[in-house]
Design a protein around this motif. Structure first.
Motif, PDB file in Angstrom:
ATOM      1  N   UNK A 744       0.921  -1.164  -0.088  1.00 10.89           N
ATOM      2  CA  UNK A 744       0.025  -0.033  -0.062  1.00 10.89           C
ATOM      3  C   UNK A 744       0.901   1.319   0.053  1.00 10.89           C
ATOM      4  N   UNK A 745       0.295   2.303  -0.570  1.00 10.20           N
ATOM      5  CA  UNK A 745       1.041   3.559  -0.653  1.00 10.20           C
ATOM      6  C   UNK A 745       1.171   4.069   0.725  1.00 10.20           C
ATOM      7  N   UNK A 746       2.296   4.786   1.205  1.00  8.66           N
ATOM      8  CA  UNK A 746       2.336   5.213   2.649  1.00  8.66           C
ATOM      9  C   UNK A 746       2.412   7.029   2.415  1.00  8.66           C
ATOM     10  N   UNK A 747       1.380   7.457   2.999  1.00  7.51           N
ATOM     11  CA  UNK A 747       1.408   9.052   3.013  1.00  7.51           C
ATOM     12  C   UNK A 747       2.552   9.476   3.814  1.00  7.51           C
ATOM     13  N   UNK A 748       2.882  10.500   3.244  1.00 10.87           N
ATOM     14  CA  UNK A 748       4.243  11.094   3.863  1.00 10.87           C
ATOM     15  C   UNK A 748       5.283  10.356   3.899  1.00 10.87           C
ATOM     16  N   UNK A 749       5.505   9.806   2.759  1.00 12.77           N
ATOM     17  CA  UNK A 749       6.697   8.678   2.365  1.00 12.77           C
ATOM     18  C   UNK A 749       7.937   9.559   2.706  1.00 12.77           C
ATOM     19  N   UNK A 750       7.995  10.758   2.602  1.00 10.53           N
ATOM     20  CA  UNK A 750       9.329  11.544   2.785  1.00 10.53           C
ATOM     21  C   UNK A 750       9.526  11.954   4.150  1.00 10.53           C
ATOM     22  N   UNK A 765      -1.708  -3.591   2.905  1.00  9.33           N
ATOM     23  CA  UNK A 765      -2.829  -3.393   2.107  1.00  9.33           C
ATOM     24  C   UNK A 765      -4.135  -4.103   3.167  1.00  9.33           C
ATOM     25  N   UNK A 766      -5.157  -3.602   3.024  1.00  8.39           N
ATOM     26  CA  UNK A 766      -6.441  -4.271   4.020  1.00  8.39           C
ATOM     27  C   UNK A 766      -6.519  -5.798   4.019  1.00  8.39           C
ATOM     28  N   UNK A 767      -6.702  -6.443   4.919  1.00  3.62           N
ATOM     29  CA  UNK A 767      -6.603  -7.714   4.932  1.00  3.62           C
ATOM     30  C   UNK A 767      -7.680  -8.493   3.958  1.00  3.62           C
ATOM     31  N   UNK A 768      -8.833  -7.637   3.636  1.00  8.84           N
ATOM     32  CA  UNK A 768      -9.777  -8.046   2.664  1.00  8.84           C
ATOM     33  C   UNK A 768      -9.000  -8.047   1.318  1.00  8.84           C
ATOM     34  N   UNK A 769      -7.800  -7.399   1.178  1.00 11.28           N
ATOM     35  CA  UNK A 769      -7.421  -7.722  -0.317  1.00 11.28           C
ATOM     36  C   UNK A 769      -6.180  -8.479  -0.306  1.00 11.28           C
ATOM     37  N   UNK A 770      -6.300  -9.596   0.580  1.00  7.92           N
ATOM     38  CA  UNK A 770      -5.325 -10.706   0.350  1.00  7.92           C
ATOM     39  C   UNK A 770      -5.281 -11.391  -0.993  1.00  7.92           C
ATOM     40  N   UNK A 771      -4.311 -11.939  -1.315  1.00  9.44           N
ATOM     41  CA  UNK A 771      -3.870 -12.630  -2.576  1.00  9.44           C
ATOM     42  C   UNK A 771      -3.255 -13.796  -2.512  1.00  9.44           C
ATOM     43  N   UNK A 772      -3.352 -14.886  -3.585  1.00  3.77           N
ATOM     44  CA  UNK A 772      -2.717 -15.920  -3.587  1.00  3.77           C
ATOM     45  C   UNK A 772      -1.623 -15.952  -4.480  1.00  3.77           C
ATOM     46  N   UNK A 786       6.425  -3.738  13.279  1.00  4.62           N
ATOM     47  CA  UNK A 786       5.212  -2.677  13.437  1.00  4.62           C
ATOM     48  C   UNK A 786       5.748  -1.479  13.867  1.00  4.62           C
ATOM     49  N   UNK A 787       5.310  -0.124  13.247  1.00  9.52           N
ATOM     50  CA  UNK A 787       5.294   1.160  13.769  1.00  9.52           C
ATOM     51  C   UNK A 787       3.967   1.191  14.423  1.00  9.52           C
ATOM     52  N   UNK A 788       3.925   1.665  15.866  1.00 10.62           N
ATOM     53  CA  UNK A 788       2.873   1.900  16.643  1.00 10.62           C
ATOM     54  C   UNK A 788       2.186   3.238  16.451  1.00 10.62           C
ATOM     55  N   UNK A 789       2.886   3.934  15.764  1.00 12.63           N
ATOM     56  CA  UNK A 789       2.197   5.298  15.442  1.00 12.63           C
ATOM     57  C   UNK A 789       1.574   5.380  14.155  1.00 12.63           C
ATOM     58  N   UNK A 790       1.937   4.470  13.142  1.00 14.61           N
ATOM     59  CA  UNK A 790       1.133   4.714  11.871  1.00 14.61           C
ATOM     60  C   UNK A 790       0.456   3.452  11.629  1.00 14.61           C
ATOM     61  N   UNK A 791      -0.889   3.526  11.320  1.00 14.52           N
ATOM     62  CA  UNK A 791      -1.693   2.126  11.185  1.00 14.52           C
ATOM     63  C   UNK A 791      -1.045   1.322  10.145  1.00 14.52           C
ATOM     64  N   UNK A 792      -0.960   0.018  10.098  1.00 14.25           N
ATOM     65  CA  UNK A 792      -0.482  -0.825   9.214  1.00 14.25           C
ATOM     66  C   UNK A 792       0.731  -0.592   8.581  1.00 14.25           C
ATOM     67  N   UNK A 793       1.585   0.167   9.072  1.00 11.55           N
ATOM     68  CA  UNK A 793       2.942   0.628   8.532  1.00 11.55           C
ATOM     69  C   UNK A 793       4.122  -0.283   9.367  1.00 11.55           C
ATOM     70  N   UNK A 794       4.864  -0.723   8.745  1.00 15.23           N
ATOM     71  CA  UNK A 794       6.163  -1.503   9.198  1.00 15.23           C
ATOM     72  C   UNK A 794       7.430  -1.244   8.788  1.00 15.23           C
TER      73      UNK A 794
END
Length: 814
Positions: A744-750, A765-772, A786-794
């Protein structure tokens, strides 16, 4: 008659990938090899197996029992009881003739007679108008060397000639360093040996250090361990045949608080060490000048010249070995008023033999003590909440097979450099959300220092070095120095934190500056690290605690170790009966955990699935049952159907119609994956062990992986489900995984923190967008914090091993 048929294209000869230049004295021509040939000695051949390799034991079963007794550290009563019990058991296919420990010791003594024994010596040293007597146990180094040379299992593995090795990078051959014989010092040594005599150095790696034997630390030992640098690293640093062995037991000068620090007492310790160590050098000084004639496995009569190539030890021990850091009169020269016996061996410069020890200098020194200690100091100033936040992040750090998992940082103390090594890596990522630039200027600057330290540590620890990686070390040292200077300047002029460290002028912070020189001289860091030698302390302590009676400690421990060496020698002979076992004796045993049951019907060179579930699952049941709790499984059958029809043709499978996946379609779930891949560091096979298990040792374990998503794109994913199935209308069995991509794209990537601390950040990406994806697309395992301050960012943890470190250097440029 003219023809329009074009001639077949002329095949283009692929260039050789490796080039090996041998020393001119060897008389050997430059060798060019392709990838699959590199490292294989052309003249190697299978050695004949002995009919009864367990001799002088009366039977194979007798020998097996002795191995068990030694490995289990059984005491006299346990051995007698076990043999008595076995004697009452009805006769089976195996026959045990041993009756008691006396029989066992007698058999082991007979076997040990094939090895050079230890001998006891007295060292007399004058001190304060009296003569002090110390006891030393020694096994002459050259006698130990002859034991290695006489071992047929090792004969094919010795390397005598120094080499300059190159790998083709697509444009030209680039020199690289790995084994000691690829370094410049071995080349220089061979240049000084006589020509036209097939002269070759026999190179020793020597380690010495005191160790605590008793649990309370009052009883200590002082073992000396020898390794042969002419053997490949997987043999000499292993625990099997050809690995390191205790060759001496030095005396320890009793502690005397009233004398500590005085010149006479300090000199006494040095004199005792060197007067004791010389007992190991019997004949070594003579043969280093005249050579020793020996007929090698290739029937070439060589003149072997013993050389002390590497001295391995922590900084205190290196001072003892080299006699540096003298008192006032010699301080300017860095020497002590004691004769150094290591100079007796020709071509053996004790100062040149000293090298960077990553275990004590970095992991148990600069990083594990000073940087980690400074981190705790800053956190203490920030208060309890900051400490708790860091500990929470550390406890939630993803588990990885090669990393120790910690639940606390602040109040943990240990002397194990390996654990400190792991803790610094994890503490860095855990502290990112705590030591923010606006909250703690000191902490943020310290994180920049730690980041550069981790970069240097990963670079120095590479198993193969090229000119490019050496230049990367030089460049990173400049970064580290600048970051440390900035930290010290702020700590000195602006910080109000008590006990913050402003003086970083200590030996260990300077020693690693010699890393490049050591690598070019003696190969990579694992050649001279104390890490493989420190591992031998454990068995010595175990022997003291379980098998000794408190008397003649050195004699008893060495007697036990001698028996183990004899048993290992026989083990190698027995294993020669089976080629697979023979190779295991020379290398490391990477056996799986009991729960990692491999399904051998599913065998793939790249990966193997394991821990199969007891029965197959219906695809609709998986969607209904798991989809209720996890959106990743919602629409499972539909997504799988689309994947099969769209993706299989891209993998070369011809589909004649749209494949419909029925609701009763069956899949077999697996919860373990052994993943083999080619290391980008040394081009050899490495292995990761991945899991997707909701209850692995009582906790969920869903690992991440680095995969080839498309021909141009590599990405990170989290494994949700691994399974095997047969697709309708398509021949064969397929192995797939349901994964959550981190694309997924990261806002504020810089963000500034990413640039300042050189972070590789990804977002799920959201869990619902899982792929095979097919399991064959997996490249290797990965750890994402995991980055605790930014949701779903690692954050990609690139320091889990050298391969991931180099891959991230390339991936960041993607």
């Amino acid at each position: 008659m003219a023809t329009n048929i074009e001639p077949p294209p002329v095949p283009v000869e692929q260039p050789y990938e490796f080039k090996t230049e041998f020393h001119p004295h060897s008389g050997r021509q430059t060798l060019y090899q392709r990838f699959e040939e590199f490292g294989i000695t052309p003249e190697t051949q299978a050695l004949p197996a002995e009919q009864e390799p367990w001799h002088p034991f009366q039977s194979h079963a007798d020998f097996k029992f002795s191995e068990i007794a030694l490995d289990a550290a059984l005491n006299k009563n346990q051995i007698d009881w076990l043999l008595n019990l076995m004697a009452r058991i009805s006769q089976g296919q195996a026959k045990i003739t041993l009756k008691n420990k006396f029989d066992l010791c007698k058999a082991l003594d007979n076997a040990a007679a094939e090895l050079t024994p230890f001998s006891k010596h007295e060292v007399k040293v004058p001190y304060k108008k009296e003569e002090r007597v110390f006891e030393v146990h020694a096994r002459p180094l050259w006698d130990w060397a002859l034991d290695l040379l006489d071992n047929p299992l090792l004969a094919l593995h010795f390397v005598w000639d120094t080499q300059r090795i190159y790998k083709h990078d697509g444009t030209d051959f680039v020199r690289f360093f790995d084994e000691p014989w690829t370094g410049d010092w071995w080349w220089d040594i061979q240049s000084r040996l006589p020509q036209n005599l097939d002269a070759a150095p026999f190179c020793f790696i020597l380690y010495a250090d005191k160790t605590r034997l008793s649990s309370h630390g009052t009883v200590k030992g002082y073992p000396v361990v020898a390794r042969c640098a002419n053997l490949p690293v997987h043999i000499r640093n292993g625990e099997g045949i050809g690995g390191g062995r205790v060759v001496g037991w030095l005396p320890i000068v009793p502690e005397d608080a009233s004398e500590e620090g005085k010149l006479g007492y300090t000199t006494l310790k040095r004199v005792v060490w060197h007067e004791s160590f010389v007992k190991l050098l019997v004949n070594l000084d003579q043969f280093s000048k005249t050579g020793y004639s020996y007929s090698c496995y290739d029937k070439i009569l060589r003149w072997l010249f013993p050389v002390i190539l590497i001295l391995s030890g922590d900084y205190e021990e290196q001072c003892m070995m080299s006699l540096i850091r003298g008192e006032e009169v010699l301080k300017g020269l860095g020497l002590r008023p004691v004769a150094n016996v290591l100079w007796l061996v020709e071509n053996s410069d004790p100062h040149e033999a000293l090298s960077l020890d990553d275990l004590h200098t970095l992991h148990g020194g600069t990083g594990g003590v000073h940087l980690l200690g400074e981190l705790k100091t800053i956190l203490a100033d920030l208060g309890r909440q900051a400490q708790d936040d860091l500990e929470t992040q550390v406890s939630e750090f993803p588990r990885w097979r090669a990393l120790t998992h910690f639940t606390t940082v602040i109040h943990i103390t240990f002397s194990d450099g390996n654990k400190r090594w792991d803790l610094v890596k994890q503490a860095f990522y855990a502290a990112l959300s705590v030591l923010k630039r606006q909250v703690s200027p000191e902490g943020y600057r310290l994180l920049q220092v730690i980041r550069s330290y981790l970069q240097l540590d990963s670079l120095i620890g590479l198993d193969v070095h090229t000119e490019r990686t050496l230049e990367m070390i030089d460049a990173e040292f400049l970064v580290y120095d600048a970051a440390l200077k900035d930290y010290v300047e702020y700590a000195t002029t602006k910080s109000s934190i008590e006990d913050i460290k402003t003086d970083w002028n200590f030996p260990k912070t300077h020693l690693w500056k010699h890393a490049r020189r050591d690598i070019e001289s003696k190969g990579v860091a694992r050649n001279y690290s104390t890490r493989p030698n420190e591992k031998l302390h454990g068995p010595l302590k175990a022997a003291y605690l379980s098998q000794l009676n408190g008397k003649d400690i050195a004699k008893q421990i060495l007697h036990i170790d001698h028996h183990k060496c004899a048993a290992l020698l026989l083990r190698g002979r027995v294993d020669t009966l089976d080629e697979q076992h023979r190779l295991q004796a020379l290398g490391d045993n990477n056996a799986l955990d009991d729960e990692d049951r491999i399904d051998h019907t599913n065998h793939n060179g790249h990966f193997k699935l394991g821990s199969p579930q007891s029965c197959a699952f219906i695809i609709q049941d998986i969607e209904n049952r798991r989809g209720a709790q996890d959106t990743a499984f919602q629409g499972f059958r539909r997504k799988f159907s689309n994947f099969v029809n769209i993706s299989l043709p891209t993998y070369g499978f011809h589909l004649t119609r749209w494949i419909t996946i029925p609701i009763d379609f069956q899949i077999r779930e697996y919860r373990y994956l052994r993943l083999n891949y080619e290391s980008t560091v040394n081009w050899k096979q490495s292995t990761d062990h991945l899991r997707s298990n909701s209850s692995f040792h009582g906790s969920p374990c869903f690992d991440c992986a680095f995969i080839q998503l498309s021909a141009e794109k590599k990405v990170f994913v989290k494994i949700i489900l691994m399974f095997q199935c047969e697709v309708p209308d398509v021949v064969g069995t397929f192995q797939f995984a349901l994964v959550q991509p981190y694309t997924a794209g990261i806002p504020g990537g810089a963000r500034r923190i990413n640039k300042d601390l050189r972070l590789n950040r990804v977002k799920a990406v959201p869990r619902g967008d899982s792929i095979f994806v097919p399991l064959k697309s997996f490249i290797r395992g990965a750890v994402l914090a995991r980055d605790p301050e930014h949701r779903d960012e690692f954050l990609v943890v690139e320091h889990i091993d050298s391969d991931m470190f180099l891959r991230m250097k390339a991936w960041a440029c993607q």
